[in-house]
Design an enzyme around this catalytic site. Structure first.
Site, mmCIF file in Angstrom:
data_model
loop_
_atom_site.group_PDB
_atom_site.id
_atom_site.type_symbol
_atom_site.label_atom_id
_atom_site.label_comp_id
_atom_site.label_asym_id
_atom_site.label_seq_id
_atom_site.Cartn_x
_atom_site.Cartn_y
_atom_site.Cartn_z
ATOM 1 N N GLU A 178 0.836 -1.204 0.000
ATOM 2 C CA GLU A 178 0.000 0.000 0.000
ATOM 3 C C GLU A 178 0.871 1.256 0.000
ATOM 4 O OE1 GLU A 178 -2.835 -0.017 3.224
ATOM 5 O OE2 GLU A 178 -3.125 2.149 3.134
ATOM 6 N N GLU A 221 -2.826 10.855 2.321
ATOM 7 C CA GLU A 221 -4.048 10.991 3.124
ATOM 8 C C GLU A 221 -4.172 12.394 3.713
ATOM 9 O OE1 GLU A 221 -5.995 7.440 5.023
ATOM 10 O OE2 GLU A 221 -3.953 7.509 5.821
ATOM 11 N N TRP A 242 -13.759 9.226 3.633
ATOM 12 C CA TRP A 242 -14.298 8.278 4.613
ATOM 13 C C TRP A 242 -14.419 8.876 6.001
ATOM 14 C CZ3 TRP A 242 -11.129 5.879 8.480
ATOM 15 C CH2 TRP A 242 -9.750 6.066 8.333
ATOM 16 N N THR A 285 -7.977 6.498 16.027
ATOM 17 C CA THR A 285 -8.356 6.887 14.667
ATOM 18 C C THR A 285 -9.117 8.213 14.701
ATOM 19 O OG1 THR A 285 -8.532 4.553 14.104
ATOM 20 C CG2 THR A 285 -9.599 6.100 12.606
#
Ligand SMILES: *[C@@H]1O[C@H](CO)[C@@H](O)[C@H](O)[C@H]1NC(C)=O
Ligand SMILES: *[C@@H]1O[C@H](CO)[C@@H](O)[C@H](O)[C@H]1NC(C)=O
Ligand SMILES: *[C@@H]1O[C@H](CO)[C@@H](O)[C@H](O)[C@H]1NC(C)=O
Ligand SMILES: *[C@@H]1O[C@H](CO)[C@@H](O)[C@H](O)[C@H]1NC(C)=O
Ligand SMILES: *[C@@H]1O[C@H](CO)[C@@H](O)[C@H](O)[C@H]1NC(C)=O
Ligand SMILES: *[C@@H]1O[C@H](CO)[C@@H](O)[C@H](O)[C@H]1NC(C)=O
Ligand SMILES: CC(=O)N[C@H]1CO[C@H](CO)[C@@H](O)[C@@H]1O
Length: 368
Positions: free
Chosen positions: A169, A173, A261, A272
């Site tokens: 990956e 972000e 998201w 998070t």
């Protein structure tokens, strides 16, 4: 502050507990691959057939290395979004034809604002759980530039990543609480390093109001991140070889994914939520006026750089056994990527259940 691996594990645990009730039930991973009755291990780690064998299907956790459909070959492209005609809007019914479609909507909603000749808006609502599109074609090294405007709301994350089927990956972000920052990261085969490889670029000119070109230049020995053609970070493969000689550097064909998201929701791990700038305020006037949060994508350009040129008539990538320590070999093939049983026919009860996934897992398990 970046959330910890623990936060990630908590979100994966949530994912498993939600998806265990999925119709096809059987879980899969590299040590417990799928049975022959449901040979394909999906991106979420569940066995199945049909669309489970398409984008995200993990060859190493499937029945055999050739259980997943071959991955559509890279093609140089300048993707723009004058309309939605190149986006298949339901991943369940996309049958693997990368000539017919450039993108698949995995989840959520997209609209075309078509202001300056077309921009794609990825939408987030309180009920849709966020939006993600994936390229139908894979990239086995190459350069990808996404020209986009991020969200600007606490708890709302905009992401532009590449993700392989064995979870190599590469990430750009943008937590919406910091519109002057962009974060870069990379992962090898889903392994969370003891110390994060993530870094934050600061001082960007308002990523919500302005388009910027964010580039991932992924080559066999180096990985370079740029903004507006200015290199901001370079990673050398040779700096990421462990004591056993295993290279922890992305090396397998990857799809391009763009997403918006919800990290700031009460089902997310506390780490998070902190990382994303707190809980989402669904009373924000931007949200109540438009009825959604959004991120805008103007274009995505792709320049492939396969380690060796694809011969005539090659259509796909397939996995072979490990060519060197822990690194599967990748070969070109002329095998079709199209599952002729799909493309409008398959019923999707299992997939619908699988979509009840935690946001972090859906939008890139290791985005954290
Ligand atoms: C793989 O899956 C099996 C069966 O669900 C489980 O027992 C095992 O812990 C999993 N292994 C890993 C590394 O997750
Ligand atoms: C894939 O789509 C293209 C364009 O729509 C079409 O010409 C082709 O026949 C399709 N291929 C298969 C195998 O269905
Ligand atoms: C795709 O279709 C299935 C079955 O009709 C449905 O359950 C699912 O919500 C759809 N997905 C999207 C993204 O619309
Ligand atoms: C989480 O939020 C939802 C709505 O956003 C709410 O219905 C639910 O009660 C909340 N759960 C907890 C544990 O706070
Ligand atoms: C490529 O495909 C075409 C059409 O099927 C065929 O005529 C040609 O011989 C193939 N070339 C090679 C090098 O396989
Ligand atoms: C091949 O690589 C996988 C991980 O990519 C690893 O789990 C497996 O043990 C390796 N097999 C061999 C024979 O080295
Ligand atoms: C769907 C749609 O209206 N597309 C239009 C977007 O804008 C371009 C350029 O102005 C038009 O050519 C498209 O037809």
């Amino acid at each position: 502050m970046l959330p910890t691996a623990k936060a990630l594990l908590a979100s994966l645990a949530l994912l498993s507990s939600l998806t265990l009730i999925a119709a096809q039930g059987t879980t899969c991973n590299i040590t417990t691959p799928c049975p022959s009755s449901a040979p394909c291990c999906s991106e979420f780690g569940f066995c199945g057939t049909g669309h489970f064998c398409l984008g995200g299907c993990n060859p190493l956790a499937s029945r055999s290395l050739d259980s997943c459909m071959p991955e559509p070959l890279c093609q140089n492209a300048e993707h723009t979004f004058p309309d939605l005609s190149r986006i298949h809007t339901n991943a369940t019914y996309y049958g693997g034809n990368a000539t017919a479609w450039d993108w698949v909507l995995d989840k959520g909603n997209v609209i075309n604002t078509n202001t300056s000749g077309g921009e794609l808006a990825l939408l987030l609502t309180e009920t849709n759980g966020g939006t993600r599109i994936s390229s139908t074609r894979y990239l086995h090294y190459g350069k990808v530039t996404a020209t986009l405007k991020t969200g600007r709301w606490n708890g709302v994350v905009t992401a532009f990543i590449t993700m392989s089927d064995i979870k190599d990956e590469i990430d750009w972000e943008f937590p919406g609480s910091a519109t002057t920052e962009g974060q870069t990261n990379f992962f090898w085969q889903g392994v969370i390093p003891a110390q994060t490889d993530g870094t934050t670029e600061k001082g960007l000119d308002d990523t919500f109001s302005n388009y910027h070109d964010y580039t991932v230049d992924w080559q066999p020995d180096t990985l370079t991140f740029s903004i507006d053609n200015k290199v901001v970070r370079t990673i050398q493969r040779s700096d990421h070889i462990d004591s056993a000689g295993i290279s922890h550097f992305p090396s397998t064909p990857s799809r391009i994914q763009l997403s918006l998201w919800p990290a700031g929701i009460n089902t997310s791990a506390p780490g998070t939520i902190d990382w994303a700038g707190g809980m989402i305020n669904w009373d924000d006037p931007d949200y109540t006026t438009a009825g959604h949060f959004y991120a805008l994508v103007k274009s995505v350009s792709v320049t492939c750089n396969d380690p060796s040129p694809a011969g005539t008539n090659m259509t796909s990538y397939v996995y072979g056994t490990n060519s060197s320590s822990m690194t599967p070999s990748i070969a070109f093939s002329q095998l079709t990527t199209v599952n002729s049983a799909l493309g409008g026919k398959e019923l999707a009860n299992a997939w619908a259940t699988l979509l009840v996934a935690s946001a972090a897992a859906m939008f890139g398990a290791l985005v954290l």
